[in-house]
Motif scaffolding. Sequence first.
Motif, PDB file in Angstrom:
ATOM      1  N   UNK A  49      46.864  39.172 -34.135  1.00 42.61           N
ATOM      2  CA  UNK A  49      47.161  38.964 -35.552  1.00 42.61           C
ATOM      3  C   UNK A  49      46.504  37.708 -36.100  1.00 42.61           C
ATOM      4  N   UNK A  50      46.022  36.832 -35.208  1.00 39.31           N
ATOM      5  CA  UNK A  50      45.339  35.630 -35.684  1.00 39.31           C
ATOM      6  C   UNK A  50      43.829  35.727 -35.518  1.00 39.31           C
ATOM      7  N   UNK A  51      43.379  36.713 -34.791  1.00 39.21           N
ATOM      8  CA  UNK A  51      41.952  37.023 -34.683  1.00 39.21           C
ATOM      9  C   UNK A  51      41.851  38.541 -34.572  1.00 39.21           C
ATOM     10  N   UNK A  52      40.870  39.125 -35.217  1.00 41.55           N
ATOM     11  CA  UNK A  52      40.770  40.586 -35.255  1.00 41.55           C
ATOM     12  C   UNK A  52      40.210  41.106 -33.929  1.00 41.55           C
ATOM     13  N   UNK A  53      41.056  41.088 -32.926  1.00 40.98           N
ATOM     14  CA  UNK A  53      40.661  41.573 -31.600  1.00 40.98           C
ATOM     15  C   UNK A  53      41.534  42.750 -31.177  1.00 40.98           C
ATOM     16  N   UNK A  54      42.205  43.337 -32.154  1.00 40.66           N
ATOM     17  CA  UNK A  54      43.151  44.405 -31.852  1.00 40.66           C
ATOM     18  C   UNK A  54      42.424  45.632 -31.321  1.00 40.66           C
ATOM     19  N   UNK A  55      42.975  46.229 -30.264  1.00 42.23           N
ATOM     20  CA  UNK A  55      42.366  47.415 -29.669  1.00 42.23           C
ATOM     21  C   UNK A  55      42.831  48.700 -30.338  1.00 42.23           C
ATOM     22  N   UNK A  56      43.856  48.623 -31.179  1.00 40.61           N
ATOM     23  CA  UNK A  56      44.323  49.832 -31.850  1.00 40.61           C
ATOM     24  C   UNK A  56      43.296  50.276 -32.894  1.00 40.61           C
ATOM     25  N   UNK A  57      42.880  51.540 -32.873  1.00 44.17           N
ATOM     26  CA  UNK A  57      41.804  51.966 -33.765  1.00 44.17           C
ATOM     27  C   UNK A  57      42.232  52.190 -35.210  1.00 44.17           C
ATOM     28  N   UNK A  84      32.475  42.635 -28.871  1.00 47.78           N
ATOM     29  CA  UNK A  84      33.411  43.640 -28.346  1.00 47.78           C
ATOM     30  C   UNK A  84      33.710  43.402 -26.873  1.00 47.78           C
ATOM     31  N   UNK A  85      32.750  42.835 -26.156  1.00 46.23           N
ATOM     32  CA  UNK A  85      32.953  42.588 -24.724  1.00 46.23           C
ATOM     33  C   UNK A  85      34.104  41.618 -24.510  1.00 46.23           C
ATOM     34  N   UNK A  86      34.156  40.567 -25.325  1.00 45.57           N
ATOM     35  CA  UNK A  86      35.236  39.580 -25.210  1.00 45.57           C
ATOM     36  C   UNK A  86      36.588  40.201 -25.581  1.00 45.57           C
ATOM     37  N   UNK A  87      36.580  41.079 -26.581  1.00 46.06           N
ATOM     38  CA  UNK A  87      37.827  41.745 -26.964  1.00 46.06           C
ATOM     39  C   UNK A  87      38.337  42.640 -25.831  1.00 46.06           C
ATOM     40  N   UNK A  88      37.412  43.361 -25.205  1.00 48.64           N
ATOM     41  CA  UNK A  88      37.817  44.213 -24.085  1.00 48.64           C
ATOM     42  C   UNK A  88      38.290  43.388 -22.904  1.00 48.64           C
ATOM     43  N   UNK A  89      37.617  42.249 -22.669  1.00 47.39           N
ATOM     44  CA  UNK A  89      38.038  41.367 -21.575  1.00 47.39           C
ATOM     45  C   UNK A  89      39.453  40.853 -21.821  1.00 47.39           C
ATOM     46  N   UNK A  90      39.737  40.495 -23.074  1.00 45.46           N
ATOM     47  CA  UNK A  90      41.076  40.010 -23.418  1.00 45.46           C
ATOM     48  C   UNK A  90      42.126  41.098 -23.178  1.00 45.46           C
TER      49      UNK A  90
END
Length: 779
Positions: A103-111, A148-154
């Motif tokens: 919610x503080x960075x747009x890294x949400x995996x929900x499509x 996207x790689x960092x988002x997936x890693x998270x």
Amino acid sequence: MDLETGVYQNYVKKESWRTVLTLAYQSLGVVYGDLSTSPLYVYKSTFEEDIHHSETNEEIFGVLSFVFWTLTLVPLLKYVFIVLRADDNGEGGTFALYSLLCRHARVNSLPNCQLADEELTEYKKDSIGLAPKSSFGSRLKSTLEKHRVLQRFLLVLALIGTCMVIGDGILTPAISVFSAVSGLELSMSKEHHKYVEVPVACIILIGLFALQHYGTHRVGFLFAPVVLLWLLCISAIGLYNIIHWNPHVYRALSPYYMYKFFRKTQRGGWMSLGGILLCITGSEAMFADLGHFSQLSIKIAFTSLVYPSLILAYMGQAAYLSRHHTMESDYHIGFYVSVPEKLRWPVLVIAILAAVVGSQAIITGTFSIIKQCSSLGCFPKVKIVHTSSKIHGQIYIPEINWLLMVLCLAVTIGFRDTRRMGNASGLAVITVMLVTTCLMSLVIVLCWQKNVFLALAFVFFFGTIEALYFTASLTKFLEGAWVPVAIAFIFLIIMCVWHYGTLKKYEFDLQNKVSINWLLSLGPSLGIVRVRGIGLIHTELVSGIPAVFSHFVTNLPAFHQVLVFLCIKSVPVPHVKPEERFLVGHIGPREYRLYRCIVRYGYRDVHKDDMEFENDLVCSIAEFIRSGSSSPGQVNEDPLKDEDKMTVVGTCSSHTVGIQMSEDDTDNIEAAGPSELKEIRSPSPVIKPRKRVRFIVPKSPEIDRGVREELQELMEAREAGIAYILGHSYVKAKQGSSLIKKLVINYGYEFLRRNSRPSTYALSVPHASTLEVGMLYHV
């Protein structure tokens, strides 16, 4: 007691001490069952193989020093004073930290995220904006959002922590119950107790898992007294041993004894840290179970009772062992040898009860975290049974329960000793803590907007301590520590395959959705006969028209007079308030009678049953119509432009001054007077009376004629019944896809989809009203 954060803060002002102390007492049975039973096996696991107790007492005093400082730095300093503050609107745990970051960075995996979700009350915390103040925080935020790689890693990092919690849910009941039962070895010969321990432990474990379907609330009143009695018992025994055997044992609390311990034991001492690590098993529960209590109550319970009791227990065992160097070889260094002989049987009974309580807490926590994963699209759909109507966190998942039982029995029978169980449990515990430390460092920068050096100091200080224990646990990989790695790997593969397949399926839906231009070209009747009733078309899309609808229009000669494209989705917040539950909008012009309804649930929300959900859904659409989706007499000249405009509408209970719906079997209801509420009723049925549906709306402002007609038609449709249209998907990899993708989609995801629950969420859809349409997805 399950209190929302805001509600709790208001309530605590009125009954501060009573509320806090009540919650602190209740937390003993839920939060601290696992942590409080660790004295049963810490010394035994530590001295099992790598180091030996000598007459100089350097080993036992060194271990006591390590235990004291580990308990002080990790559970007390890290969790109680720092991590507990990183709550997600009162919720805790690995996924709470992840959703906070989303919610503080747009890294949400929900499509299917929408900007409207960011307007939810619980989406943001007070005084915290989306943009970090520091330049480093801003750069870190933009970097995470771009790659996207960092988002997936998270996401994978959060899933690894989750999988290790599931592994802990298997190992903790095994080691706790087995260690408690091991007290029998002091009451019978070596030849006999080996044949008794494993069967007795297995019987207790089978009974524990067999009782899960009753729910913890039925036996919850026993939990806190058992743990309280156990803590008082071990602290009293510890105090007795200190006074009676070695009053100077307190000197071993000095860090100097850790240096002496390493100087003498060297590599063996480092390897023995895997056993010492078990003293903090269950610490993560303080954060994970935060949603059921409050920060203050958990802090009071730990600092005033749990922490001093554990310190006294470990000091008492060390004091006893410092005066007993030559024990029979049959007996290992453990908890029960330090218990006075006359008290061993009563203590054994209390220990077994405490082990069961501690196991119950981690099993319930495993159910809860799997529900969260399923809600956020990272785990196949499973049957979730809510065992308590008052406490939403108390759930039961039959498939997971029996799987945990089988794996737990396999671990108990396969290992048959606390050393290898301890090696396995230690690696699972420390991995979860390392994941929490990594996520917390991001929370400090992105959410708390603190200086990056503070985050680095947090990672360096606590990460160094945990990395030391982690490396020590890895040395025991072949001696039991491989078990949590294997379990976590299997669950991680399942989660990643399901999440990947779900994303690809959604992307296919998005790319193949029907153009609204095509819909408008059909006219208000959609080119077919419109029959009475409401058609609920389930879809994952939050915008556009799903391809399944074109299949219906193309192949069926008739369709319902009111069509609702229903999307039930989860958002990365723990709870969505009832008044913000529904997003409702028109699709196309009003006369088409096409609606889009998006139902939003938090990852800890309880989904309603079908009848209550149906009433809320119809009532929310009626309220949307009444509140005036467009001005009276206004013609929607550009439906393409307004297609994605949605209105937030609450449930029936949340808008008491708005429209209400009632059902009855009578036919003689008179209209209300001018000063009362006004009724809009459907006309009397011609052939056979049915359950009558009425909308009761406020008298003022005056309802437009078009709105009245729309409400009238909605009532007629509700009275005729609701039909559920579900898409039955078959997912295949595209031609030319890589071999790995074909294996993942064609075999992995398809196997999980066939063996998971249908994606109808909370709706117990009646088969007589269900229509399924097969869809082939090439992803």
